[in-house]
Every structure is written in C-alpha cells, then in structure tokens.
Design a protein around this motif. Structure first.
Motif, mmCIF file in Angstrom:
data_model
loop_
_atom_site.group_PDB
_atom_site.id
_atom_site.type_symbol
_atom_site.label_atom_id
_atom_site.label_comp_id
_atom_site.label_asym_id
_atom_site.label_seq_id
_atom_site.Cartn_x
_atom_site.Cartn_y
_atom_site.Cartn_z
ATOM 1 N N LEU A 130 24.417 -5.260 6.207
ATOM 2 C CA LEU A 130 24.664 -4.104 7.221
ATOM 3 C C LEU A 130 25.860 -3.668 7.283
ATOM 4 C CD1 LEU A 130 22.955 -2.069 8.907
ATOM 5 C CD2 LEU A 130 23.257 -3.630 10.774
ATOM 6 N N ASP A 131 26.887 -4.609 7.339
ATOM 7 C CA ASP A 131 28.263 -4.343 7.517
ATOM 8 C C ASP A 131 28.923 -3.590 6.174
ATOM 9 O OD1 ASP A 131 28.553 -5.148 10.208
ATOM 10 O OD2 ASP A 131 29.259 -7.183 9.434
ATOM 11 N N LEU A 132 28.413 -4.357 4.890
ATOM 12 C CA LEU A 132 28.927 -3.663 3.748
ATOM 13 C C LEU A 132 28.442 -2.099 3.585
ATOM 14 C CD1 LEU A 132 28.220 -6.694 1.489
ATOM 15 C CD2 LEU A 132 30.291 -5.841 2.012
ATOM 16 N N LEU A 133 27.000 -2.003 4.052
ATOM 17 C CA LEU A 133 26.455 -0.659 3.906
ATOM 18 C C LEU A 133 27.198 0.318 4.637
ATOM 19 C CD1 LEU A 133 22.568 -1.611 3.872
ATOM 20 C CD2 LEU A 133 23.866 -0.889 1.824
ATOM 21 N N ARG A 134 27.756 -0.171 5.872
ATOM 22 C CA ARG A 134 28.415 0.752 6.713
ATOM 23 C C ARG A 134 29.698 1.212 6.088
ATOM 24 N NH1 ARG A 134 26.326 -2.111 12.291
ATOM 25 N NH2 ARG A 134 24.401 -0.863 12.524
ATOM 26 N N LEU A 135 30.492 0.195 5.452
ATOM 27 C CA LEU A 135 31.688 0.339 4.865
ATOM 28 C C LEU A 135 31.581 1.379 3.735
ATOM 29 C CD1 LEU A 135 34.721 -0.416 4.565
ATOM 30 C CD2 LEU A 135 33.884 -2.399 3.237
ATOM 31 N N HIS A 192 29.026 3.466 3.547
ATOM 32 C CA HIS A 192 28.745 4.800 4.039
ATOM 33 C C HIS A 192 30.127 5.681 4.324
ATOM 34 C CE1 HIS A 192 27.082 7.844 6.804
ATOM 35 N NE2 HIS A 192 26.009 7.748 5.982
ATOM 36 N N ARG A 193 31.221 4.996 5.174
ATOM 37 C CA ARG A 193 32.382 5.441 5.431
ATOM 38 C C ARG A 193 33.024 5.788 4.462
ATOM 39 N NH1 ARG A 193 32.236 1.499 9.418
ATOM 40 N NH2 ARG A 193 33.461 -0.005 8.321
ATOM 41 N N ALA A 236 27.117 16.323 -4.859
ATOM 42 C CA ALA A 236 25.824 16.130 -4.512
ATOM 43 C C ALA A 236 25.347 14.842 -4.619
ATOM 44 C CB ALA A 236 25.001 17.192 -5.281
ATOM 45 N N ARG A 237 25.778 14.206 -5.853
ATOM 46 C CA ARG A 237 25.698 12.857 -6.050
ATOM 47 C C ARG A 237 26.034 12.031 -4.892
ATOM 48 N NH1 ARG A 237 27.035 12.990 -12.435
ATOM 49 N NH2 ARG A 237 25.187 13.881 -13.089
ATOM 50 N N LEU A 238 27.131 12.213 -4.482
ATOM 51 C CA LEU A 238 27.768 11.141 -3.391
ATOM 52 C C LEU A 238 27.126 11.411 -2.339
ATOM 53 C CD1 LEU A 238 31.612 11.822 -4.035
ATOM 54 C CD2 LEU A 238 30.221 9.599 -4.554
ATOM 55 N N LYS A 239 26.683 12.731 -1.844
ATOM 56 C CA LYS A 239 25.759 13.050 -0.810
ATOM 57 C C LYS A 239 24.588 12.570 -0.570
ATOM 58 C CE LYS A 239 28.171 17.060 0.931
ATOM 59 N NZ LYS A 239 28.190 18.456 1.408
ATOM 60 N N LYS A 240 23.723 12.374 -1.828
ATOM 61 C CA LYS A 240 22.620 11.662 -2.096
ATOM 62 C C LYS A 240 22.635 10.141 -1.942
ATOM 63 C CE LYS A 240 18.930 12.774 -5.033
ATOM 64 N NZ LYS A 240 18.241 13.207 -6.311
ATOM 65 N N ARG A 292 20.725 7.781 1.021
ATOM 66 C CA ARG A 292 20.127 6.441 0.646
ATOM 67 C C ARG A 292 20.548 5.392 1.460
ATOM 68 N NH1 ARG A 292 20.131 8.400 -4.831
ATOM 69 N NH2 ARG A 292 22.049 7.162 -5.347
ATOM 70 N N LEU A 293 22.081 5.457 1.752
ATOM 71 C CA LEU A 293 22.667 4.279 2.338
ATOM 72 C C LEU A 293 22.200 4.466 3.863
ATOM 73 C CD1 LEU A 293 26.262 4.173 0.877
ATOM 74 C CD2 LEU A 293 24.723 2.668 0.931
ATOM 75 N N ARG A 294 22.208 5.598 4.198
ATOM 76 C CA ARG A 294 21.799 5.752 5.990
ATOM 77 C C ARG A 294 20.302 5.193 5.945
ATOM 78 N NH1 ARG A 294 20.812 11.617 7.797
ATOM 79 N NH2 ARG A 294 19.067 10.982 6.725
ATOM 80 N N ASP A 295 19.554 5.401 5.070
ATOM 81 C CA ASP A 295 18.161 5.226 5.148
ATOM 82 C C ASP A 295 18.137 3.671 5.059
ATOM 83 O OD1 ASP A 295 17.381 7.758 5.343
ATOM 84 O OD2 ASP A 295 16.598 7.849 3.220
ATOM 85 N N GLU A 296 18.741 2.961 4.114
ATOM 86 C CA GLU A 296 18.588 1.655 4.268
ATOM 87 C C GLU A 296 19.272 1.165 5.326
ATOM 88 O OE1 GLU A 296 20.014 -2.186 1.148
ATOM 89 O OE2 GLU A 296 20.447 -0.167 0.420
ATOM 90 N N ILE A 297 20.305 1.559 6.043
ATOM 91 C CA ILE A 297 20.945 0.981 7.304
ATOM 92 C C ILE A 297 20.045 0.937 8.378
ATOM 93 C CG2 ILE A 297 22.714 1.675 8.918
ATOM 94 C CD1 ILE A 297 24.598 2.314 6.772
ATOM 95 N N ALA A 298 19.331 2.012 8.349
ATOM 96 C CA ALA A 298 18.257 2.465 9.251
ATOM 97 C C ALA A 298 17.158 1.298 9.289
ATOM 98 C CB ALA A 298 17.836 3.810 9.487
#
Length: 65
Positions: free
Chosen positions: A10-15, A17-18, A39-43, A47-53
């Motif tokens: 979770l920490d890695l994903l949040r990093l 994402h930032r 667009a690729r970066l936003k996509k 995906r990261l946000r979904d995995e974090i959730a």
C-alpha cells in the motif's frame, strides 16, 4: 499476503500514485503536452487508485452492526 506485506504494498502504491501526479503536472507544464502520454499516465493512476482501494478494503475489517 499478510497485513504487514499489504501495508508495505500500500505504501509503494501510494508513492507511485503521488509520483504520477508529479509526472502528469510536469508533462502538462511543457509547451505542447503529449496527450497520449498524459492519457496513459492518468489511466495508470486510476488503476493504482483501484488497487489501493482494494487493499484498504482488505485491511479494514467488516463491522456487522
């Protein structure tokens, strides 16, 4: 995956994402932003946000009232 591993992931994903936020802002600040790359970066960020959730949902126990 135990709770400690999930917290570390979770920490890695949040990093990441930032970092994507920073990359998207930097790309937008250029004279002619690359729409495809943006667009690729936003996509990827979505995906990261979904995995974090998903991980956060697994870490928080369900409380039955």
């Amino acid at each position: 995956m135990d709770d400690a591993q999930m917290e570390a992931r979770l920490d890695l994903l949040r990093l990441e994402h930032r970092d994507l936020d920073t990359a998207i802002a930097a790309l937008a600040a250029t004279g002619v932003p690359d729409q495809l790359q943006t667009a690729r970066l936003k996509k990827r960020k979505l995906r990261l946000r979904d995995e974090i959730a998903m991980i956060e949902d697994e870490l928080i126990p369900d409380i039955i009232a």
